[in-house]
Write a protein that holds these residues in place. Structure first.
Motif, PDB file in Angstrom:
ATOM      1  N   ARG A 115     -14.405 -29.297  14.913  1.00  0.00           N
ATOM      2  CA  ARG A 115     -12.965 -29.528  14.786  1.00  0.00           C
ATOM      3  C   ARG A 115     -12.656 -30.880  14.185  1.00  0.00           C
ATOM      4  NH1 ARG A 115     -10.066 -30.330  18.965  1.00  0.00           N
ATOM      5  NH2 ARG A 115     -11.796 -31.313  20.071  1.00  0.00           N
ATOM      6  N   ASN A 116     -13.469 -31.887  14.510  1.00  0.00           N
ATOM      7  CA  ASN A 116     -13.196 -33.250  14.070  1.00  0.00           C
ATOM      8  C   ASN A 116     -13.990 -33.662  12.840  1.00  0.00           C
ATOM      9  OD1 ASN A 116     -11.437 -33.697  16.316  1.00  0.00           O
ATOM     10  ND2 ASN A 116     -13.245 -33.980  17.615  1.00  0.00           N
ATOM     11  N   LEU A 117     -14.748 -32.723  12.285  1.00  0.00           N
ATOM     12  CA  LEU A 117     -15.556 -33.010  11.104  1.00  0.00           C
ATOM     13  C   LEU A 117     -14.879 -32.449   9.857  1.00  0.00           C
ATOM     14  CD1 LEU A 117     -19.084 -32.200  12.577  1.00  0.00           C
ATOM     15  CD2 LEU A 117     -18.286 -34.458  11.825  1.00  0.00           C
ATOM     16  N   PRO A 118     -15.293 -32.882   8.676  1.00  0.00           N
ATOM     17  CA  PRO A 118     -14.750 -32.293   7.445  1.00  0.00           C
ATOM     18  C   PRO A 118     -14.965 -30.782   7.433  1.00  0.00           C
ATOM     19  CG  PRO A 118     -15.985 -34.281   6.950  1.00  0.00           C
ATOM     20  CD  PRO A 118     -16.224 -33.982   8.392  1.00  0.00           C
ATOM     21  N   PRO A 119     -14.143 -30.040   6.683  1.00  0.00           N
ATOM     22  CA  PRO A 119     -14.269 -28.575   6.661  1.00  0.00           C
ATOM     23  C   PRO A 119     -15.593 -28.133   6.060  1.00  0.00           C
ATOM     24  CG  PRO A 119     -12.831 -29.322   4.907  1.00  0.00           C
ATOM     25  CD  PRO A 119     -13.110 -30.526   5.769  1.00  0.00           C
ATOM     26  N   GLY A 120     -15.888 -26.855   6.236  1.00  0.00           N
ATOM     27  CA  GLY A 120     -17.123 -26.313   5.697  1.00  0.00           C
ATOM     28  C   GLY A 120     -17.293 -24.876   6.126  1.00  0.00           C
ATOM     29  N   PRO A 121     -18.367 -24.226   5.662  1.00  0.00           N
ATOM     30  CA  PRO A 121     -18.605 -22.835   6.045  1.00  0.00           C
ATOM     31  C   PRO A 121     -18.835 -22.720   7.552  1.00  0.00           C
ATOM     32  CG  PRO A 121     -20.539 -23.751   4.968  1.00  0.00           C
ATOM     33  CD  PRO A 121     -19.430 -24.748   4.791  1.00  0.00           C
ATOM     34  N   ILE A 122     -18.354 -21.623   8.139  1.00  0.00           N
ATOM     35  CA  ILE A 122     -18.511 -21.415   9.571  1.00  0.00           C
ATOM     36  C   ILE A 122     -19.992 -21.241   9.898  1.00  0.00           C
ATOM     37  CG2 ILE A 122     -17.980 -19.889  11.511  1.00  0.00           C
ATOM     38  CD1 ILE A 122     -15.396 -19.154  10.070  1.00  0.00           C
ATOM     39  N   PRO A 123     -20.527 -22.044  10.808  1.00  0.00           N
ATOM     40  CA  PRO A 123     -21.952 -21.927  11.132  1.00  0.00           C
ATOM     41  C   PRO A 123     -22.238 -20.693  11.982  1.00  0.00           C
ATOM     42  CG  PRO A 123     -20.909 -23.565  12.541  1.00  0.00           C
ATOM     43  CD  PRO A 123     -19.867 -23.135  11.555  1.00  0.00           C
ATOM     44  N   LEU A 124     -23.399 -20.101  11.760  1.00  0.00           N
ATOM     45  CA  LEU A 124     -23.849 -18.990  12.580  1.00  0.00           C
ATOM     46  C   LEU A 124     -24.520 -19.533  13.837  1.00  0.00           C
ATOM     47  CD1 LEU A 124     -25.409 -16.693   9.822  1.00  0.00           C
ATOM     48  CD2 LEU A 124     -23.206 -16.382  10.977  1.00  0.00           C
ATOM     49  N   PRO A 125     -24.576 -18.756  14.886  1.00  0.00           N
ATOM     50  CA  PRO A 125     -25.296 -19.204  16.082  1.00  0.00           C
ATOM     51  C   PRO A 125     -26.753 -19.527  15.754  1.00  0.00           C
ATOM     52  CG  PRO A 125     -23.979 -17.256  16.561  1.00  0.00           C
ATOM     53  CD  PRO A 125     -23.937 -17.446  15.086  1.00  0.00           C
ATOM     54  N   ILE A 126     -27.269 -20.529  16.344  1.00  0.00           N
ATOM     55  CA  ILE A 126     -28.670 -20.972  16.254  1.00  0.00           C
ATOM     56  C   ILE A 126     -29.010 -21.572  14.895  1.00  0.00           C
ATOM     57  CG2 ILE A 126     -31.100 -20.348  16.508  1.00  0.00           C
ATOM     58  CD1 ILE A 126     -30.234 -18.086  18.347  1.00  0.00           C
ATOM     59  N   TYR A 141     -14.708 -26.245  -0.603  1.00  0.00           N
ATOM     60  CA  TYR A 141     -14.243 -27.065   0.519  1.00  0.00           C
ATOM     61  C   TYR A 141     -13.851 -28.497   0.138  1.00  0.00           C
ATOM     62  CZ  TYR A 141     -16.255 -23.186   3.098  1.00  0.00           C
ATOM     63  OH  TYR A 141     -16.554 -21.934   3.577  1.00  0.00           O
ATOM     64  N   GLY A 142     -14.050 -28.877  -1.112  1.00  0.00           N
ATOM     65  CA  GLY A 142     -13.630 -30.208  -1.523  1.00  0.00           C
ATOM     66  C   GLY A 142     -14.772 -31.209  -1.596  1.00  0.00           C
ATOM     67  N   ARG A 143     -14.410 -32.466  -1.818  1.00  0.00           N
ATOM     68  CA  ARG A 143     -15.396 -33.514  -2.082  1.00  0.00           C
ATOM     69  C   ARG A 143     -16.144 -33.993  -0.846  1.00  0.00           C
ATOM     70  NH1 ARG A 143     -15.194 -36.709  -6.939  1.00  0.00           N
ATOM     71  NH2 ARG A 143     -13.951 -35.643  -8.517  1.00  0.00           N
ATOM     72  N   ILE A 144     -15.662 -33.652   0.332  1.00  0.00           N
ATOM     73  CA  ILE A 144     -16.398 -33.990   1.550  1.00  0.00           C
ATOM     74  C   ILE A 144     -16.322 -32.773   2.482  1.00  0.00           C
ATOM     75  CG2 ILE A 144     -14.336 -35.188   2.444  1.00  0.00           C
ATOM     76  CD1 ILE A 144     -16.279 -36.937   4.118  1.00  0.00           C
ATOM     77  N   TYR A 145     -17.480 -32.270   2.844  1.00  0.00           N
ATOM     78  CA  TYR A 145     -17.522 -31.085   3.701  1.00  0.00           C
ATOM     79  C   TYR A 145     -18.735 -31.164   4.621  1.00  0.00           C
ATOM     80  CZ  TYR A 145     -20.866 -29.394   0.159  1.00  0.00           C
ATOM     81  OH  TYR A 145     -21.937 -29.260  -0.694  1.00  0.00           O
ATOM     82  N   THR A 146     -18.798 -30.224   5.567  1.00  0.00           N
ATOM     83  CA  THR A 146     -19.864 -30.233   6.563  1.00  0.00           C
ATOM     84  C   THR A 146     -20.654 -28.939   6.507  1.00  0.00           C
ATOM     85  OG1 THR A 146     -18.454 -31.549   8.024  1.00  0.00           O
ATOM     86  CG2 THR A 146     -20.406 -30.518   9.017  1.00  0.00           C
ATOM     87  N   VAL A 147     -21.973 -29.053   6.500  1.00  0.00           N
ATOM     88  CA  VAL A 147     -22.847 -27.902   6.700  1.00  0.00           C
ATOM     89  C   VAL A 147     -23.686 -28.186   7.944  1.00  0.00           C
ATOM     90  CG1 VAL A 147     -22.954 -27.165   4.290  1.00  0.00           C
ATOM     91  CG2 VAL A 147     -24.570 -28.889   5.116  1.00  0.00           C
ATOM     92  N   TRP A 148     -24.177 -27.122   8.552  1.00  0.00           N
ATOM     93  CA  TRP A 148     -24.904 -27.269   9.803  1.00  0.00           C
ATOM     94  C   TRP A 148     -26.354 -26.853   9.634  1.00  0.00           C
ATOM     95  CZ3 TRP A 148     -22.741 -29.036  14.487  1.00  0.00           C
ATOM     96  CH2 TRP A 148     -21.374 -29.314  14.409  1.00  0.00           C
ATOM     97  N   LEU A 149     -27.263 -27.780   9.973  1.00  0.00           N
ATOM     98  CA  LEU A 149     -28.702 -27.482  10.015  1.00  0.00           C
ATOM     99  C   LEU A 149     -29.015 -27.181  11.470  1.00  0.00           C
ATOM    100  CD1 LEU A 149     -30.035 -30.392   7.753  1.00  0.00           C
ATOM    101  CD2 LEU A 149     -29.287 -28.103   7.066  1.00  0.00           C
ATOM    102  N   GLY A 150     -29.027 -25.892  11.810  1.00  0.00           N
ATOM    103  CA  GLY A 150     -29.115 -25.535  13.215  1.00  0.00           C
ATOM    104  C   GLY A 150     -27.844 -25.977  13.903  1.00  0.00           C
TER     105      GLY A 150
END
Length: 488
Positions: free
Chosen positions: A28-39, A62-71
C-alpha cells in the motif's frame, strides 16, 4: 493421525495466507506495480530475470518508479534519467547499501567492495581507489600495460591471415592480462592452462549469477542456500577463484618485494600490517581475497564484452568504421596510441561512447539497499528497501537521446566536436559508481583505436546479416560471431 496431518496443512496454509496479506499490506505504501502472487511474488511476470525488455514494459504500465516482488521482498525499480539521478545521485548516501539477503551477497560473503556494506565497504572501496591510482591508473604505468596488450592482440589477429575467426577468446585474454598485471603483478601466457581456467571460471560465474536460479535464490535465500541445485556450481567456481587468489597471496608473502609494493596484493598486505593494531580495521585476509576477486572478475568481463560489441558494430555499420579509420589516419602520426589522444579524436571517442550506450553491457545494473528512510519521487522508502536503478532506462531515455534505439555516434557530437551527455552512466553513478571506470575507459579507447588503425573488419564471405541481439548472462553479450580482420 490423519487429523494431525490436516491440521498441519491448515497451519501451513494460514501462515502462507498471513505472509501474503502482509505483502499486500506493505504494498500500500510502495510505488505501484503488478499484483504479486502468493509465495513467488512477481517472478513469473519477470520471467525469473531482470532483463531490460521486461522492466521497460512494466515502466510503460506503471510509470518511472514501480515495485516488483521477489518472493515476499519488494524491489523498487527506478526508470529514466531524472528518476535514477534523484535516487542514486541526490540520495547517494541513503541508497549506498547492498541487499544483505541475495545470491551475490552469499557468494562474496559480504566482503570486499561489490557487495560489502558499512565500514567494510567504505574502507575497502577507499583502499581500492587509492591503490589503483598508486599503480598508475591514468598515468604512464597502467597505460603502457594496456598498450602492450593491445599490440599483442593485434599480432594475434594478424596470425589469422584474414580468415574468419571468433575474436572473443583473444580479446578476453588480452583484457584479462591488463587487470592480472595490476592485481597479481604479472601477466599470463595465452597458452597457460591455469589462466584459461580462470577466464572460463569468471565467465561461468557471471552467467550463473544472472540465471533464473539466481533470481530464485534472491527471492528465497533462506531456503535455496541449503538446497541442491545449479546455484551450487557458482559456489564451487567462487571457491576455485579464491583458492587461486590464496596461492598468489602466499607467493607474494614468500617473495616480498624489497623495492616496495608492485600490485594490489602487495599494497593490501602492507595495509594489513599497517592497520593490525586498529580496533575498527576491516583489512584482513578474507577481505583481501574478495577484493582481488572483485577486481579480476569485474575488470575482465565488462571491457571484454564492450570490445566484442565494438567489433560487431563495426561490421554492422561499415560507414562508421570507415569514418573512424579516416580520422585515425588524419590525426595520428603512427605513434603508439595514448588515452590523451581521445581529445583530438572526436568522432572515434563518440563512437566508443555510443558502443557503450547502445551495447549497455551491464544491463539494468545492480540492486542497492536503503541504509535509512528516504523519499524518492514522492514515495517513502523505508530502511532496508531494495532499489534497482535501471541503467538501461537511462541509456535509452527518449528525453536524453535523439534516437535511443538506434546506433548513432552523433549522440555524442556537436558540430563534429565531442559532446558530453549527462545521461551517459554505463558505470552507474553516486556512491556505488564502478571504481574501475577510469581503467575501463583507458582500455576501451586504446584497444579500440589500435585495432581500428591496424585492421579493416569485414563479415566472412557469404555472410550478409549481422545479429546484434544480445544474450542475457547478467551482462548483455553478443551472440557468438566470426569476422575477418584485414591488415591495413
Amino acid at each position: 493421525m490423519w487429523y494431525l496431518y490436516e491440521w498441519f496443512l491448515f497451519l501451513i496454509g494460514c501462515i502462507l495466507l498471513l505472509k501474503y496479506l502482509k505483502v499486500l499490506w506493505a504494498a500500500r505504501n510502495l510505488p505501484p506495480g503488478p499484483i504479486p502472487l502468493p509465495i513467488i511474488g512477481n517472478l513469473l511476470t519477470l520471467r525469473f530475470k531482470l532483463e531490460p525488455e521486461n522492466l521497460r514494459q512494466l515502466a510503460n504500465l506503471y510509470g518511472r518508479i514501480y515495485t516488483v516482488w521477489l518472493g515476499d521482498a519488494p524491489l523498487v525499480v527506478l526508470n529514466g534519467f531524472r528518476t535514477v539521478k534523484e535516487g542514486i545521485v541526490s540520495h547517494s548516501e541513503e541508497l549506498s547499501g547492498r541487499p544483505v539477503a541475495s545470491f551475490l551477497q552469499d557468494l562474496l560473503g559480504g566482503k570486499g567492495i561489490i557487495t560489502a556494506n558499512g565500514p567494510t565497504w567504505k574502507q575497502q572501496r577507499r583502499f581500492g581507489l587509492k591503490t589503483l591510482k598508486n599503480l598508475g591508473l591514468g598515468k604512464y604505468g597502467a597505460e603502457s600495460r594496456i598498450q602492450a596488450e593491445a599490440c599483442n592482440l593485434v599480432q594475434s589477429f594478424k596470425r589469422k591471415h584474414g580468415e574468419p575467426f571468433d575474436p572473443a577468446e583473444m580479446i578476453t585474454n588480452s583484457v584479462s592480462n591488463v587487470i592480472s598485471a595490476m592485481v597479481f603483478g604479472h601477466r599470463f601466457s595465452m597458452d597457460d592452462k591455469t589462466f584459461q581456467s580462470l577466464v572460463k571460471c569468471n565467465h561461468r560465474l557471471l552467467e550463473s549469477v544472472g540465471s533464473k536460479w539466481g533470481r530464485v535464490y534472491d527471492s528465497f535465500p533462506w531456503l535455496i542456500k541449503h538446497a541442491p541445485g545449479p546455484h551450487r556450481k557458482a559456489f564451487a567456481l567462487m571457491d576455485y577463484l579464491h583458492q587461486f587468489t590464496m596461492h598468489e597471496i602466499q607467493m607474494h608473502t614468500k617473495n616480498a618485494p624489497s623495492e616496495g609494493p608492485r600490485d594490489v596484493i602487495d599494497f593490501y598486505l602492507a595495509q594489513i600490517s599497517k592497520t593490525s593494531r586498529e580496533k575498527d580495521t576491516t583489512f584482513d585476509m578474507d577481505n583481501l581475497v574478495t577484493v582481488v576477486t572483485d577486481l579480476f572478475v569485474a575488470g575482465t568481463e565488462t571491457t571484454t564484452t564492450s570490445l566484442q560489441w565494438a567489433l560487431l558494430y563495426m561490421v554492422a555499420y561499415p560507414d562508421v568504421q570507415k569514418k573512424v579509420q579516416k580520422e585515425l589516419d588524419a590525426v595520428l602520426n603512427g605513434s603508439v596510441i595514448c588515452y590523451e589522444d581521445r581529445k583530438r579524436l572526436h568522432y572515434t571517442n563518440a563512437v566508443i561512447h555510443e558502443i557503450q550506450r547502445y551495447g549497455n553491457i551491464v544491463a539494468v545494473g545492480t540492486a542497492r539497499n536503503c541504509i535509512r528512510d528516504v523519499n524518492v519521487s514522492g514515495y517513502h522508502l523505508s530502511k532496508d528497501t531494495m532499489v534497482l536503478p535501471n541503467l538501461d532506462s537511462v541509456l535509452r531515455d527518449p528525453e536524453c537521446w535523439e534516437t535511443p534505439y538506434q546506433f548513432n555516434p552523433h549522440h555524442f557530437l556537436d558540430n563534429d566536436k565531442f559532446l558530453v551527455n549527462e545521461a551517459f552512466i554505463p558505470f552507474s553513478a553516486g556512491a556505488r559508481i564502478c571504481i574501475g571506470e577510469q581503467l575501463a575507459r583507458n582500455e576501451l579507447f586504446i584497444f579500440f583505436a589500435t585495432l581500428m588503425r591496424s585492421f579493416s573488419f569485414h563479415l566472412p564471405k557469404g555472410v550478409t546479416e549481422v545479429n546484434t541481439k544480445y544474450v542475457y548472462k547478467l551482462t548483455l553479450q553478443p551472440h557468438p560471431y566470426k569476422i575477418c580482420a584485414i591488415p591495413r
